[in-house]
Design a protein around this motif. Structure first.
Motif, PDB file in Angstrom:
ATOM      1  N   ILE A   1      34.080  34.011  82.594  1.00 19.41           N
ATOM      2  CA  ILE A   1      33.903  33.343  84.114  1.00 19.41           C
ATOM      3  C   ILE A   1      34.946  32.815  84.928  1.00 19.41           C
ATOM      4  O   ILE A   1      34.951  33.157  86.342  1.00 19.41           O
ATOM      5  CB  ILE A   1      32.630  32.129  83.819  1.00 19.41           C
ATOM      6  CG1 ILE A   1      31.472  32.831  83.247  1.00 19.41           C
ATOM      7  CG2 ILE A   1      32.367  31.442  85.092  1.00 19.41           C
ATOM      8  CD1 ILE A   1      30.449  31.908  83.134  1.00 19.41           C
TER       9      ILE A   1
ATOM     10  N   LEU B   1      35.959  35.535  87.130  1.00 21.72           N
ATOM     11  CA  LEU B   1      35.128  35.615  88.566  1.00 21.72           C
ATOM     12  C   LEU B   1      35.675  34.978  89.667  1.00 21.72           C
ATOM     13  O   LEU B   1      35.502  35.070  90.680  1.00 21.72           O
ATOM     14  CB  LEU B   1      33.591  35.505  87.888  1.00 21.72           C
ATOM     15  CG  LEU B   1      33.083  36.518  87.005  1.00 21.72           C
ATOM     16  CD1 LEU B   1      31.693  36.455  86.762  1.00 21.72           C
ATOM     17  CD2 LEU B   1      33.837  37.917  86.970  1.00 21.72           C
ATOM     18  N   LEU B   2      35.747  33.647  89.306  1.00 24.71           N
ATOM     19  CA  LEU B   2      36.293  32.657  90.139  1.00 24.71           C
ATOM     20  C   LEU B   2      37.569  32.771  90.723  1.00 24.71           C
ATOM     21  O   LEU B   2      37.825  32.593  91.914  1.00 24.71           O
ATOM     22  CB  LEU B   2      36.288  31.087  89.530  1.00 24.71           C
ATOM     23  CG  LEU B   2      35.018  30.635  88.764  1.00 24.71           C
ATOM     24  CD1 LEU B   2      35.180  29.290  88.056  1.00 24.71           C
ATOM     25  CD2 LEU B   2      33.895  30.832  89.898  1.00 24.71           C
TER      26      LEU B   2
ATOM     27  N   HIS C   1      36.665  35.514  93.449  1.00 24.29           N
ATOM     28  CA  HIS C   1      36.522  34.956  94.516  1.00 24.29           C
ATOM     29  C   HIS C   1      37.608  34.516  95.445  1.00 24.29           C
ATOM     30  O   HIS C   1      37.523  34.738  96.566  1.00 24.29           O
ATOM     31  CB  HIS C   1      35.283  33.846  94.208  1.00 24.29           C
ATOM     32  CG  HIS C   1      33.765  33.970  93.906  1.00 24.29           C
ATOM     33  ND1 HIS C   1      33.015  34.737  95.032  1.00 24.29           N
ATOM     34  CD2 HIS C   1      33.301  34.212  92.783  1.00 24.29           C
ATOM     35  CE1 HIS C   1      32.066  35.030  94.228  1.00 24.29           C
ATOM     36  NE2 HIS C   1      31.981  34.626  93.098  1.00 24.29           N
TER      37      HIS C   1
ATOM     38  N   THR D   1      28.062  37.678  95.755  1.00 24.98           N
ATOM     39  CA  THR D   1      27.672  37.490  94.238  1.00 24.98           C
ATOM     40  C   THR D   1      28.520  38.682  93.632  1.00 24.98           C
ATOM     41  O   THR D   1      28.357  39.975  93.892  1.00 24.98           O
ATOM     42  CB  THR D   1      26.312  37.856  94.259  1.00 24.98           C
ATOM     43  OG1 THR D   1      25.627  36.623  94.645  1.00 24.98           O
ATOM     44  CG2 THR D   1      25.947  37.579  92.465  1.00 24.98           C
TER      45      THR D   1
ATOM     46  N   TYR E   1      28.274  36.461  85.599  1.00 22.45           N
ATOM     47  CA  TYR E   1      28.105  36.994  87.204  1.00 22.45           C
ATOM     48  C   TYR E   1      28.455  35.586  87.765  1.00 22.45           C
ATOM     49  O   TYR E   1      28.824  34.475  87.242  1.00 22.45           O
ATOM     50  CB  TYR E   1      26.478  37.073  87.580  1.00 22.45           C
ATOM     51  CG  TYR E   1      25.640  36.011  87.202  1.00 22.45           C
ATOM     52  CD1 TYR E   1      25.079  34.841  88.130  1.00 22.45           C
ATOM     53  CD2 TYR E   1      25.026  35.661  85.903  1.00 22.45           C
ATOM     54  CE1 TYR E   1      24.334  34.043  87.579  1.00 22.45           C
ATOM     55  CE2 TYR E   1      24.057  34.930  85.540  1.00 22.45           C
ATOM     56  CZ  TYR E   1      23.896  33.734  86.417  1.00 22.45           C
ATOM     57  OH  TYR E   1      23.086  32.814  86.231  1.00 22.45           O
ATOM     58  N   SER E   2      28.826  35.683  89.120  1.00 24.17           N
ATOM     59  CA  SER E   2      29.131  34.449  89.954  1.00 24.17           C
ATOM     60  C   SER E   2      28.520  34.484  91.150  1.00 24.17           C
ATOM     61  O   SER E   2      28.824  35.651  91.848  1.00 24.17           O
ATOM     62  CB  SER E   2      30.596  34.356  89.871  1.00 24.17           C
ATOM     63  OG  SER E   2      31.115  33.223  90.693  1.00 24.17           O
TER      64      SER E   2
ATOM     65  N   TYR F   1      29.351  32.626  94.802  1.00 23.77           N
ATOM     66  CA  TYR F   1      30.375  31.995  95.418  1.00 23.77           C
ATOM     67  C   TYR F   1      29.734  30.569  95.772  1.00 23.77           C
ATOM     68  O   TYR F   1      28.639  30.292  96.307  1.00 23.77           O
ATOM     69  CB  TYR F   1      30.553  32.514  96.819  1.00 23.77           C
ATOM     70  CG  TYR F   1      31.847  31.863  97.601  1.00 23.77           C
ATOM     71  CD1 TYR F   1      32.998  32.034  97.179  1.00 23.77           C
ATOM     72  CD2 TYR F   1      31.558  31.303  98.697  1.00 23.77           C
ATOM     73  CE1 TYR F   1      33.946  31.109  97.834  1.00 23.77           C
ATOM     74  CE2 TYR F   1      32.320  30.407  99.386  1.00 23.77           C
ATOM     75  CZ  TYR F   1      33.403  30.488  98.701  1.00 23.77           C
ATOM     76  OH  TYR F   1      34.594  29.827  99.570  1.00 23.77           O
TER      77      TYR F   1
ATOM     78  N   THR G   1      27.116  29.097  91.553  1.00 20.46           N
ATOM     79  CA  THR G   1      26.766  29.077  90.116  1.00 20.46           C
ATOM     80  C   THR G   1      27.535  30.236  89.302  1.00 20.46           C
ATOM     81  O   THR G   1      27.715  31.238  90.176  1.00 20.46           O
ATOM     82  CB  THR G   1      25.097  29.082  89.908  1.00 20.46           C
ATOM     83  OG1 THR G   1      25.067  28.919  88.529  1.00 20.46           O
ATOM     84  CG2 THR G   1      24.641  30.277  90.415  1.00 20.46           C
ATOM     85  N   ALA G   2      27.576  30.069  88.133  1.00 18.20           N
ATOM     86  CA  ALA G   2      28.134  31.194  87.467  1.00 18.20           C
ATOM     87  C   ALA G   2      27.397  31.178  86.095  1.00 18.20           C
ATOM     88  O   ALA G   2      26.946  30.284  85.641  1.00 18.20           O
ATOM     89  CB  ALA G   2      29.780  31.329  87.278  1.00 18.20           C
TER      90      ALA G   2
END
Length: 319
Positions: free
Chosen positions: A215, A218-219, A222, A230, A242-243, A245, A248-249
């Protein structure tokens, strides 16, 4: 219709060889079987959207096929399934072709000749392609099996008119994966190798099974791409991360297939079910779970179009 999905992409006729293994250079081996199927990432995703979306939601395919018999089958197959093919043009001479080698393990290797798919130019991308009954489409689905300038033109046009875009950048080409392009995408759906390429950072096999490690990737994505949409990353048998913006992730557990027969349309089945869930007003996690179930069912059958499941079977698996 209350909502509408437009898929702009490739249509290919698949020539599938099942083989014990891929031959070495200069080597000839006997294959297990040979079959032909209608395919192409665009057509597969359009068919998946149709099969995995409630019937009150329309699905349109935008693309091109040749004047050959393959083109007849590609267009009629989608039409028979209930996909709007009014914008599937017939151009000469040849349809797109994919030669697919499927090993007994289920692993596949694919060679593609663009054919009619390669005849698109950016000037061919018109807003009318993304309209239905006087209204703009709810979601535009794109991949990278059309010429890349055409993909960019579609992203620019759709974004400028407020159309939400689902982008599956396969096959990956980093030359167009810029912050400017990514900023126009609403939902980015990639696998772990595509995420690695975009971040310039490898992901180990051990990390694929550790969502707490994944995760943060993913951050980082972004932040690197200033991406406010997303991102969904499919990890095969290891699940999905998934994340969204600034919201939530999360992680969705994989749904294990009893037997892996052919992985050819697994990703397209996932995407069709995910898109169907989004347009059907499901939340991100529920839409991803639909996709996971669709992918699980798809790998248990041979072929591309033939292996894409229907919504009722997905819902039954999720019960």
């Amino acid at each position: 219709m209350s909502a509408h999905i437009t898929v702009f992409g490739s249509l290919n006729y698949d020539l599938v060889v099942s083989t014990p293994r891929v031959p070495n250079g200069g080597e000839t081996i006997l294959c297990d079987s040979f079959a032909t199927h209608c395919g192409g990432k665009g057509a597969n995703q359009a068919l998946a959207c149709r099969r995995l979306t409630p019937r009150n939601i329309g699905v349109r395919m935008v693309g091109r096929v040749g004047l050959d018999s393959f083109g007849d089958q590609l267009k009629s197959g989608l039409f028979s399934a209930g996909v709007d093919v009014a914008f599937v043009e017939r151009v000469g001479p040849d349809s797109g072709i994919a030669v697919i080698l499927v090993e007994r393990s289920g692993q596949n290797r694919i060679l593609v000749n663009a054919g009619a798919n390669g005849t698109f130019t950016p000037d061919d991308v018109k807003l009318e392609l993304f309209e239905h009954e006087g209204q703009l489409t709810s979601l535009l689905v794109l991949q990278n099996e059309l010429p890349l300038p055409v993909v960019l033109a579609a992203i620019d046009l759709a974004s400028s008119h407020g159309i939400k875009i689902v982008y599956n950048p396969s096959p990956m080409d980093m030359s167009i994966m810029t912050p400017e392009v990514i900023s126009k995408i609403s939902y980015l759906v990639v696998n772990e190798s595509e995420l690695s390429a975009m971040l310039g950072q490898s992901i180990t096999d051990e990390q694929l099974t550790d969502q707490d490690t994944l995760i943060p990737y993913l951050l980082k994505f972004h932040k690197t791409y200033d991406f406010a949409g997303t991102i969904v990353v499919t990890l095969g048998g290891s699940g999905i991360v998934y994340s969204v913006y600034d919201k939530t992730a999360g992680f969705v557990e994989p749904i294990k297939a009893l037997t892996v027969v052919d992985t050819t349309a697994a990703g397209d089945s996932f995407l069709g079910a995910f898109v169907g869930g989004i347009v059907d007003h499901k939340d991100i996690e529920s839409s991803i779970k639909r996709g996971a179930a669709a992918g699980c069912l798809a790998v248990q059958k041979k072929g591309a179009a033939e292996s894409i499941p229907i919504l009722a079977d997905v819902q039954k698996l999720l019960q």
